[in-house]
Scaffold this active site. Structure first.
Site, short mmCIF file in Angstrom:
data_model
loop_
_atom_site.label_atom_id
_atom_site.label_comp_id
_atom_site.label_asym_id
_atom_site.label_seq_id
_atom_site.Cartn_x
_atom_site.Cartn_y
_atom_site.Cartn_z
N ILE A 145 0.50 -1.20 0.27
CA ILE A 145 0.27 -0.05 -0.25
C ILE A 145 0.71 1.39 -0.11
CG2 ILE A 145 -2.39 0.89 1.78
CD1 ILE A 145 -2.81 -0.97 2.93
N ASP B 249 14.14 1.73 10.83
CA ASP B 249 14.04 1.17 11.22
C ASP B 249 12.89 2.05 12.38
OD1 ASP B 249 11.97 -0.69 12.99
OD2 ASP B 249 14.04 -2.67 12.82
N ASN C 285 1.95 5.28 7.08
CA ASN C 285 1.46 3.59 6.38
C ASN C 285 2.54 2.79 7.27
OD1 ASN C 285 0.66 2.15 4.43
ND2 ASN C 285 3.05 1.99 4.56
N SER D 139 -6.51 -0.01 10.46
CA SER D 139 -7.88 -0.97 9.21
C SER D 139 -8.76 -1.48 9.45
CB SER D 139 -6.46 -2.47 10.12
OG SER D 139 -7.52 -3.59 9.26
N TYR E 142 -3.02 -6.34 17.07
CA TYR E 142 -2.94 -5.52 15.57
C TYR E 142 -4.25 -4.92 15.97
CZ TYR E 142 -3.67 -4.49 10.81
OH TYR E 142 -2.95 -4.65 9.20
N LYS F 152 -4.77 -0.71 15.52
CA LYS F 152 -5.11 -0.12 15.37
C LYS F 152 -6.47 0.93 15.00
CE LYS F 152 -2.62 -0.96 11.16
NZ LYS F 152 -1.81 -0.22 10.70
N1 LIG Z 1 -2.59 -5.31 3.45
C1 LIG Z 1 -3.71 -5.23 4.24
O1 LIG Z 1 -4.85 -6.36 4.08
C2 LIG Z 1 -4.50 -4.25 5.28
C3 LIG Z 1 -5.54 -4.30 5.47
C4 LIG Z 1 -5.63 -3.14 6.47
C5 LIG Z 1 -4.60 -2.59 6.58
N2 LIG Z 1 -2.72 -3.07 6.19
C6 LIG Z 1 -2.65 -1.62 6.53
O2 LIG Z 1 -1.90 -0.69 5.46
C7 LIG Z 1 -0.71 -0.17 5.60
C8 LIG Z 1 0.52 -1.37 4.92
O3 LIG Z 1 0.13 -2.61 4.82
P1 LIG Z 1 0.84 -3.46 3.50
O4 LIG Z 1 -0.56 -4.37 3.09
O5 LIG Z 1 1.05 -2.68 2.38
O6 LIG Z 1 2.60 -3.87 4.42
P2 LIG Z 1 3.24 -4.97 3.59
O7 LIG Z 1 2.81 -5.44 2.07
O8 LIG Z 1 4.08 -6.05 5.00
O9 LIG Z 1 4.28 -3.83 3.95
C9 LIG Z 1 4.79 -2.88 5.23
C10 LIG Z 1 5.94 -1.21 4.39
O10 LIG Z 1 6.08 -1.60 6.20
C11 LIG Z 1 7.02 -1.50 6.64
N3 LIG Z 1 7.28 -1.54 7.78
C12 LIG Z 1 7.18 -2.42 8.05
N4 LIG Z 1 8.22 -2.96 9.04
C13 LIG Z 1 8.34 -1.58 9.62
C14 LIG Z 1 9.63 -1.34 10.70
N5 LIG Z 1 10.05 -1.67 11.73
N6 LIG Z 1 10.38 -0.24 9.68
C15 LIG Z 1 10.21 0.41 9.43
N7 LIG Z 1 9.37 -0.18 8.25
C16 LIG Z 1 9.10 -0.65 8.76
C17 LIG Z 1 7.30 -1.92 5.50
O11 LIG Z 1 9.06 -1.75 4.50
P3 LIG Z 1 9.83 -3.22 3.77
O12 LIG Z 1 9.85 -3.24 2.88
O13 LIG Z 1 11.75 -1.98 4.55
O14 LIG Z 1 9.80 -4.67 4.74
C18 LIG Z 1 6.71 -1.86 4.19
O15 LIG Z 1 7.42 -1.33 3.76
C19 LIG Z 1 0.09 -1.44 7.30
O16 LIG Z 1 0.12 -0.25 8.50
C20 LIG Z 1 -1.62 -2.45 7.34
O17 LIG Z 1 -1.28 -1.93 9.37
C21 LIG Z 1 -2.93 -3.45 5.44
#
Ligand SMILES: NC(=O)c1ccc[n+]([C@@H]2O[C@H](COP(=O)([O-])OP(=O)(O)OC[C@H]3O[C@@H](n4cnc5c(N)ncnc54)[C@H](OP(=O)(O)O)[C@@H]3O)[C@@H](O)[C@H]2O)c1
Length: 259
Positions: free
Chosen positions: A22, A72, A100, A152, A165, A169
């Site tokens: 995202i 991080d 994000n 979320s 989780y 949120k």
């Molecule tokens: N996908 C879904 O279905 C969904 C649904 C509801 C809400 N969300 C929310 O949307 C947001 C993005 O989710 P996503 O699905 O795109 O997740 P994702 O594909 O797992 O990507 C997570 C992102 O967060 C970064 N990140 C994780 N841990 C970190 C840390 N300790 N320090 C700095 N950066 C960190 C990652 O960086 P690296 O690449 O370097 O690891 C990556 O850029 C999140 O807040 C998630 O909770 C997602």
């Protein structure tokens, strides 16, 4: 603004976790509207993808620009580092902060959660969001600043074995509303976008049979969301046209949850 200018021209944005999923969609979409974007990531394995995204943005050939910042967010010093690096690259004003970055995990049964489990979720999903807001606030413009937190739909729902989780949120909704109340008089908006099931590494890392249930339950075309579905909502909230929307949590979930 001239007729040909882009809506976010001359705006500086920070997107945390913009290496993939995202966040990458949000970073690219803000840049496609002319913004200069600081894209943060944490993992060494995401370095190349983030640099490629920066190159793609630079190739737009518009006012858009981008930098990568490896940090991080579990490290309490990361917020200041991200803001200092952004200011050095793009100047003292930061118009848009998109909190994000987030983490999920495999479910943990009640009674089995360690303090390390607790911290690993709350340090990123809650503490880092708060301190990114604290670090960016002094750099917001005179008016028209934007903070957008990515929550979320589970922040307002239940999911057995996922209390950390869901609560993380829910917690940031408190930040969203209180920051909106405090920054509103200065002309800034603060909102939250709550995605439903979006097809990213986070979703793929979970139980696919559970994910498919959410997909089937999603009224809009019974499909998973895509990063662009969320990015377009964030881009709208970043725009001047969204000036009268603040303190809101928007369910961007294809109707999986209707608020
Ligand atoms: N996908 C879904 O279905 C969904 C649904 C509801 C809400 N969300 C929310 O949307 C947001 C993005 O989710 P996503 O699905 O795109 O997740 P994702 O594909 O797992 O990507 C997570 C992102 O967060 C970064 N990140 C994780 N841990 C970190 C840390 N300790 N320090 C700095 N950066 C960190 C990652 O960086 P690296 O690449 O370097 O690891 C990556 O850029 C999140 O807040 C998630 O909770 C997602």
């Amino acid at each position: 603004m001239s007729n040909n200018s882009l809506p976010l021209e001359n705006k500086v944005a920070i997107v945390t976790g913009g290496s993939r999923g995202i966040g990458a969609g949000i970073a690219e979409t803000l840049a496609s509207r002319g913004a200069k974007v600081a894209i943060t990531f944490a993992s060494e394995s995401s370095k190349d993808a983030t640099e490629q995204l920066v190159k793609k943005i630079k190739d737009f050939g518009t006012s858009a620009d981008a930098i990568t910042i490896q940090a991080d967010l579990r490290d309490i010093a990361s917020a200041k580092h991200i803001v200092d690096t952004t200011v050095k690259a793009f100047g003292p004003t930061i118009h848009i902060l998109v909190n994000n970055a987030g983490v999920a995990y495999k479910g943990i049964s009640i009674g089995d959660t360690s303090i390390e489990d607790y911290n690993s979720v709350f340090d990123v999903n809650v503490r880092a969001v708060f301190f990114m807001g604290e670090a960016v606030a002094p750099h917001l413009p005179n008016k028209g600043g934007r903070i957008i937190n990515i929550g979320s739909i589970f922040g307002r729902d239940c999911f057995a074995q996922f209390p950390l989780y869901c609560a993380s949120k829910a917690a940031i909704e408190g930040f969203t509303r209180c920051w909106a109340a405090e920054l509103g008089p200065k002309g800034h908006t603060v909102n939250q976008v709550n995605p439903g099931a979006v097809e990213t590494d986070m979703l793929r890392g979970g139980d696919s049979s559970v994910a498919n249930v959410f997909k089937d339950m999603t009224p809009m075309e019974n499909r998973f969301g895509q990063p662009q579905d969320i990015a377009d909502v964030v881009a709208f909230l970043s725009d001047e046209n969204a000036r009268w929307i603040t303190g809101q949590t928007i369910s961007a979930s294809g109707g999986l949850k209707m608020y």
